[in-house]
Each structure stands twice: as C-alpha cells, then as structure tokens.
Design a protein around this motif. Structure first.
Motif, short mmCIF file in Angstrom:
data_model
loop_
_atom_site.label_atom_id
_atom_site.label_comp_id
_atom_site.label_asym_id
_atom_site.label_seq_id
_atom_site.Cartn_x
_atom_site.Cartn_y
_atom_site.Cartn_z
N ASP A 451 0.53 -1.29 -0.05
CA ASP A 451 0.26 0.03 0.03
C ASP A 451 1.31 1.08 0.13
O ASP A 451 1.78 1.34 0.12
CB ASP A 451 -1.02 -0.02 0.84
CG ASP A 451 -1.70 -0.44 0.88
OD1 ASP A 451 -2.62 -1.22 0.43
OD2 ASP A 451 -2.29 -1.51 2.35
N LYS A 452 0.63 2.16 -0.15
CA LYS A 452 1.27 3.48 -0.73
C LYS A 452 1.53 4.13 0.81
O LYS A 452 0.67 4.01 1.76
CB LYS A 452 0.32 4.39 -1.40
CG LYS A 452 -0.83 5.19 -1.00
CD LYS A 452 -1.47 6.47 -1.09
CE LYS A 452 -2.52 7.49 0.03
NZ LYS A 452 -1.64 7.98 0.79
N SER A 453 2.09 5.35 1.23
CA SER A 453 2.51 5.54 2.18
C SER A 453 1.02 7.01 2.56
O SER A 453 1.10 7.24 1.41
CB SER A 453 3.95 6.10 2.50
OG SER A 453 4.18 7.10 3.41
N ALA A 454 1.12 7.69 4.05
CA ALA A 454 0.08 8.12 3.96
C ALA A 454 1.24 9.98 3.20
O ALA A 454 0.20 10.45 2.70
CB ALA A 454 0.12 8.80 5.21
N ILE A 455 2.64 9.11 2.75
CA ILE A 455 3.32 11.10 2.73
C ILE A 455 2.56 11.64 0.96
O ILE A 455 3.24 12.33 0.93
CB ILE A 455 4.41 10.81 2.44
CG1 ILE A 455 5.56 12.00 2.47
CG2 ILE A 455 5.12 10.12 1.22
CD1 ILE A 455 6.58 11.55 2.24
N THR A 456 1.74 10.48 0.04
CA THR A 456 1.53 10.21 -1.10
C THR A 456 -0.01 10.43 -1.56
O THR A 456 -0.81 9.36 -0.51
CB THR A 456 2.36 9.71 -1.80
OG1 THR A 456 2.36 9.76 -2.93
CG2 THR A 456 2.08 8.55 -1.68
N PRO A 457 -0.23 11.10 -2.20
CA PRO A 457 -1.69 10.77 -2.31
C PRO A 457 -1.80 9.79 -3.99
O PRO A 457 -3.27 8.98 -3.34
CB PRO A 457 -2.36 11.97 -3.20
CG PRO A 457 -0.88 12.53 -3.58
CD PRO A 457 0.10 12.30 -2.44
N GLY A 458 -0.48 8.65 -4.08
CA GLY A 458 -0.88 8.00 -5.11
C GLY A 458 0.40 8.00 -6.57
O GLY A 458 1.34 9.05 -5.83
N PRO A 459 0.25 7.14 -6.84
CA PRO A 459 1.81 6.47 -7.07
C PRO A 459 1.15 8.00 -8.26
O PRO A 459 1.04 8.00 -8.60
CB PRO A 459 2.07 5.53 -7.78
CG PRO A 459 0.45 4.76 -6.72
CD PRO A 459 -0.15 5.75 -6.40
N LEU A 460 3.41 8.17 -8.95
CA LEU A 460 2.71 9.19 -10.00
C LEU A 460 2.37 9.01 -11.04
O LEU A 460 1.22 9.42 -11.65
CB LEU A 460 4.42 9.39 -10.28
CG LEU A 460 5.80 10.13 -8.78
CD1 LEU A 460 6.36 10.29 -9.30
CD2 LEU A 460 5.00 11.44 -8.79
N ALA A 461 2.76 7.46 -11.29
CA ALA A 461 1.52 6.65 -12.59
C ALA A 461 1.32 5.29 -11.73
O ALA A 461 2.71 4.58 -11.76
CB ALA A 461 2.40 6.82 -13.76
N PRO A 462 0.17 4.74 -12.16
CA PRO A 462 0.09 3.12 -11.59
C PRO A 462 0.04 2.58 -12.30
O PRO A 462 0.01 2.59 -13.10
CB PRO A 462 -1.48 3.31 -10.91
CG PRO A 462 -2.68 5.07 -10.90
CD PRO A 462 -0.72 5.91 -12.01
N ALA A 463 1.04 1.36 -11.52
CA ALA A 463 1.43 0.30 -12.84
C ALA A 463 0.77 -0.40 -13.56
O ALA A 463 1.12 -0.15 -14.58
CB ALA A 463 2.21 -0.85 -11.62
N ARG A 464 -0.61 -0.53 -13.12
CA ARG A 464 -1.50 -1.38 -14.13
C ARG A 464 -2.01 -0.08 -15.25
O ARG A 464 -2.29 -0.38 -16.01
CB ARG A 464 -2.30 -2.11 -13.18
CG ARG A 464 -1.88 -2.56 -12.61
CD ARG A 464 -3.66 -4.21 -12.74
NE ARG A 464 -2.47 -5.46 -11.51
CZ ARG A 464 -1.98 -6.50 -12.37
NH1 ARG A 464 -1.56 -6.48 -12.96
NH2 ARG A 464 -1.19 -7.12 -11.65
N GLU A 465 -1.90 0.69 -14.99
CA GLU A 465 -2.44 2.91 -15.44
C GLU A 465 -0.92 2.48 -16.29
O GLU A 465 -1.77 2.07 -18.19
CB GLU A 465 -2.35 3.38 -15.06
CG GLU A 465 -2.56 4.37 -15.74
CD GLU A 465 -2.83 5.66 -14.80
OE1 GLU A 465 -4.28 5.67 -14.59
OE2 GLU A 465 -1.63 6.87 -15.44
N LEU A 466 0.21 2.36 -15.97
CA LEU A 466 1.10 2.33 -17.05
C LEU A 466 1.34 0.97 -17.90
O LEU A 466 1.15 0.58 -19.50
CB LEU A 466 2.45 2.43 -16.20
CG LEU A 466 3.11 3.49 -15.39
CD1 LEU A 466 4.11 3.92 -15.11
CD2 LEU A 466 2.93 4.62 -16.86
#
Length: 547
Positions: A451-466
């Motif tokens: 899971d993502k860290s609370a420091i970020t709203p989300g990945p810069l680009a989700p892996a499955r999106e890429l």
C-alpha cells in the motif's frame, strides 16, 4: 521553585532548537480561549490548571500539532511540576507522525528518550500514569541498535496491556488503536490490524463524536482503497471538530482521494495549505499542495495545478529542513512534495519533454530523489531516448540499494517498483516488447502487494495504468482495458485510467464500455480548463449523438 533534571533540560533544549517558530509574533495559533481543537478528557493526577492545559495539549497531539503540543505539555509542567504524565505527552510528540514510513531522526529520538526517562524518574503518582510512560519509552529504548519497527511493535504491545488493564480509559483504547494502525504491515492485504483498530475507534467515535483523535485515526486506519469508504463519516466531520488544526483540514482529503471525490479534496487542501502557511508549518503546506495538485490534475484543471507548481519556489524559501518537529508534515514530506509536484504535472499531462528535463536533486531522503529520476526515465523512454532512460534505471538502482543498506525496506521496495517501470518502458523503446511486458507485469504485481504511504496521494503513475498504456502501444486494446479497469478498482476516478479504459474499449469494439468510461471522465472533469485537454475533447465527441 521546581528544578529541571538533566534529561528534561536536554529535551527542552532540543525542542527549542527543533521547534523554533518561523511565523511572526501574533501569526501563530489562535488564542487558547477561542481555538477549536475538539473535545478531549484525559484524567490525570495533576492539579486543576495543569489538567486543563494537559487536555488541550493532548487535543493538539491528536491532530499531530507536535510542536504546539510540546509547548502545551511544558506549560502543564509549569503549572504543576509534579505532573509527570506531561513528559509522556512530550515523548509521544517527539515521535512525530507515526504513519511516516521512514526512520526517525536521531535528534528527535534523543529528545523523546530524555522526556520518557524524565517522566519515569519523577515518580508518577499513579500506576496508570507510570504505565503510559513505560509504554512510550519502548519507542526510544536502545534506538541506536534496535530496529524502529521492533520498537514500534513493543510500544503497541505495551499499549495493549495498558488498554486491557484500564478498559474504561478511552485514551488508552485510542492510543492502542493508533499503535495498531501505525505498526500494521503494509504488505498485509487482509488488513487485520487496521480492521481491529477501526473497530475500537468506531465504537468510541459513537460515544465521543467531537473527539479529534477518533476522527483523525479512523481516516488513517482506513486509508487503503478497499476500506476507505468506512472513513467517510469521519472525513466529513474532522475539519468541523478541530478547524484550528491545519492537519484536521487536510486529513479528510486522504479519504476523498481514495474514493475519487476530487472536488472535496481540492476544497480540503486549499483550506489546509492556507492554515499551514498561517501557522508557519511549511512542510505541511507542501504536503497539502501535493494532494491539491493531484486532485486538480484528475479533474483536468491543469492551469490551477500550474499555479501551485509556480508557487513552489516561494514556499520552499520558507522551508527550514532543520525544523524536524512542527506539524504533521516533517522535512521528508516537504522534500517529497517538492519532487512530486513537478513530476505529477508533467506525467499526468503526458508531457514527456517536461518530464525528461526535470533536474534531480540530492536530499536527505533518497526516496524523494527517486521521484525525479522516475519521471525523467519514463519521459525519456516515451520519447524513445533509450540512453537517458537507462541512466534513470541505473540511478534508481543505486537509490534502491542505498535505502536497503539504510534499513528503509518499505521505500526500497517502492523505488524497486519504479525501477522496473522505467526499465520496462526503456525496453519498449529499445523494441524489446516481450521484455517490456515482463518488467511491467512484475512492477504491477509488486505494487498490488503493498500500500502507498500516507506521504503521497498516490503513485506518480499506477503500475497497472502504465501496463495498460503499454498494451495500447502494442495494439492489444482488450488487454489494455483489463489493466485500466484494475487501476480504477484501486484508484477510482483517475483521469488517465478513465480515458485509457474508454479508448481501449473503443478500439476493442466495445461501445457500451467506451461510452461508460468517456461519460464518467466528463463527469469527473465538469469544470475543465478552456481549452480542455485533448482527451476531454475526444470524450465529448465520442459521447455526442451524431445526426
């Protein structure tokens, strides 16, 4: 006159250095008699004036206003020098944000240990108060040689014992639940610890609906895609419970981000960033700005995102990296946001030249530095510039190794995911499609497992999106659609995933799905820029009935 012991003097000195105010006099917190921080009742053996100050300080602590809380606990000691439990509050405030997935700074660990030792040496008046001090000491005991996660687990177990021994003590139950959520394994997809913590917090929230910690910790506890809807009530109420705490204005956006309520996230972070600026909490201001830019970009409001981006130099000019203890955001959050905002702005708009030209910087937090290398690598690869793409892969490899050696295993794995992603797109640029797909699938599986860290709203680009975008480039739209739909399950209402799903469905001769996703994209972007992004023009054309 009360004479401070040596450990307490050390703690006071360190916190004076670490938490020195940056705002001008009169620009800090509202006056105590008018501030709204929620309602906290933490019974102690301290005298009446100290008890009042102590409750206020715990309320500040519950909203991660660590520097102000330390000031309040020191004021408690001034009112009642025998109030040893105040040292517990100082020690726990020294720990700062328990959801920050990185090793704490040695200076704050020294201060926290000094405070806990001072409190225990002051001979607490009750067994319960001694139990609190004994529990918090676990966070700092032998920190030079004992891994941080081991100390956090020891603290959690001590809080469990305290909560069991004093079942009517709501604060004991709350801090135990917080320790459960903060110590949870990010790879545990059953969310057993989070669910256990949530059950405790939900029960108490029904009994204490204006308690700041209950609303706050429910949001953090359920800050994963499958659990986020459970936090919606807390998210909608937290900013009303403690409106004078900047972090209370920001935290609802964690839930709004997980559920794709971009408008609510934007409103939340505009207010939070302004409050953080007013309070001189620059790291928190930058953290809010990252969440704000993320939400703007999902709604096609690129001009608003650009305004935040151009404001970064001025905000950074006020950032003091030596100020370790302040609000919820520390130096790591600031450096992360400074790297993430320009990277998001380029990647979300698919401006590959902008991404490839980003300048890496070296900070005390290598995982923040990795953000820029990731964006540069993806940008170069999408421009079919294999040499700079592989340079980024090498840089990410070195950062990953540095994090492993430093014991930062969570962040090492996150950078490893980025490394695989850039390597995949570099391979595609080098006309090695089989290798590219294998690398991207590995990255997607790794990202699914954590899971993502609370420091970020989300990945810069989700892996499955890429991965979906890669399938599109390889003319495999049906496979692409599956990946975009998988992304939307975890990251609902994301612009790129919605557009990708609509376009992939269109190419797959699936008009029903294409219309569904194009219409949802237009609904998400109901106030886009003029002119809008090309993707929105395409969506409008695809959903307009033809004569």
């Amino acid at each position: 006159m009360h004479k401070m012991s040596a450990p307490r003097l050390l703690a006071a000195f360190l916190m004076t250095v670490l938490a020195s105010p940056t705002a001008a006099p009169g620009q800090n917190s509202p006056k105590k008699n008018t501030e709204r921080l929620g309602t906290v009742h933490f019974a102690t053996s301290c005298n009446s004036p100290a008890q009042k100050e102590f409750n206020r300080s715990v309320a500040l602590l519950h909203s991660f206003q660590f520097s102000d809380a330390i000031d309040g606990f020191n004021a408690t000691l001034k009112s009642d020098p025998t109030c040893a439990i105040a040292d517990w509050g100082i020690a726990l405030s020294d720990w700062s944000n328990p959801f920050a997935a990185a090793t704490k700074d040695p200076t704050q660990l020294q201060a926290g240990r000094a405070a806990s030792q001072t409190g225990l040496a002051a001979n607490p008046k009750t067994d319960r108060e001694r139990a609190y001090l004994t529990a918090v000491a676990n966070l700092y005991t032998n920190f030079e040689t004992t891994p941080q996660q081991s100390r956090l687990v020891a603290y959690r177990d001590a809080m469990k014992d305290l909560a069991v021994k004093y079942p009517d003590d709501h604060e004991a139950q709350i801090f135990y639940a917080l320790s459960l959520a903060a110590s949870a394994d990010p790879a545990d997809q059953t969310y057993a610890a989070r669910l256990q913590a949530g059950a405790i917090l939900e029960k108490l929230f029904a009994e204490e609906p204006t308690h700041p910690g209950l609303a706050h910790y429910l949001i953090h506890t359920y800050d994963v895609p499958s659990l986020a809807p459970r936090a919606l009530e807390a998210a909608r109420r937290y900013s009303e419970i403690a409106p004078d705490a900047p972090h209370a204005l920001h935290m609802p956006s964690h839930t709004f981000t997980r559920t794709g309520d971009w408008s609510a996230s934007i409103s939340s972070n505009i207010a939070a960033a302004a409050a953080a600026k007013r309070e001189g909490q620059t790291a928190e201001e930058l953290h809010c700005s990252d969440y704000l830019v993320y939400a703007y970009l999902q709604t096609g409001q690129d001009q608003a995102a650009r305004q935040v981006l151009t404001s970064l130099p001025e905000i950074e000019s006020r950032f003091d990296p030596e100020k370790i203890i302040s609000g919820a955001g520390g130096p790591a959050a600031a450096y992360f946001a400074l790297a993430a905002i320009p990277a998001r702005y380029a990647l979300e708009r698919q401006k590959w030249n902008e991404a490839a030209r980003l300048d890496p910087r070296e900070t005390p937090f290598p995982y923040a530095d990795a953000i820029t290398w990731f964006a540069r690598g993806v940008g170069a690869a999408r421009l079919v510039r294999t040499r700079p793409a592989y340079e980024a892969v090498n840089a990410l490899t070195q950062i990953r190794e540095k994090l492993w050696l430093a014991g930062e295993t969570y962040w090492a794995r996150q950078v490893e995911i980025q490394q695989f992603e850039v390597a995949a797109w570099a391979a595609l640029a080098a006309t090695k499609p089989d290798e590219a797909l294998a690398q991207m699938k590995t990255a997607a599986e790794m990202e699914d497992a954590t899971d993502k860290s609370a420091i970020t709203p989300g990945p810069l680009a989700p892996a499955r999106e890429l991965l979906g975008e890669m399938y599109l480039q390889l003319n495999q739209p049906a496979e692409a659609l599956q990946q975009f739909e998988a992304t939307l399950t975890k990251e609902p209402r994301r612009f790129r995933a919605l557009y990708g799903a609509a376009y992939a469905a269109q190419l797959s001769a699936n008009p029903a799905a294409s219309q569904k996703y194009f219409r949802e994209l237009l609904k998400v972007c109901d106030h886009p820029d003029t002119p809008p992004r090309p993707e929105l023009t395409a969506a409008q054309a695809a959903t307009t009935p033809q004569n």
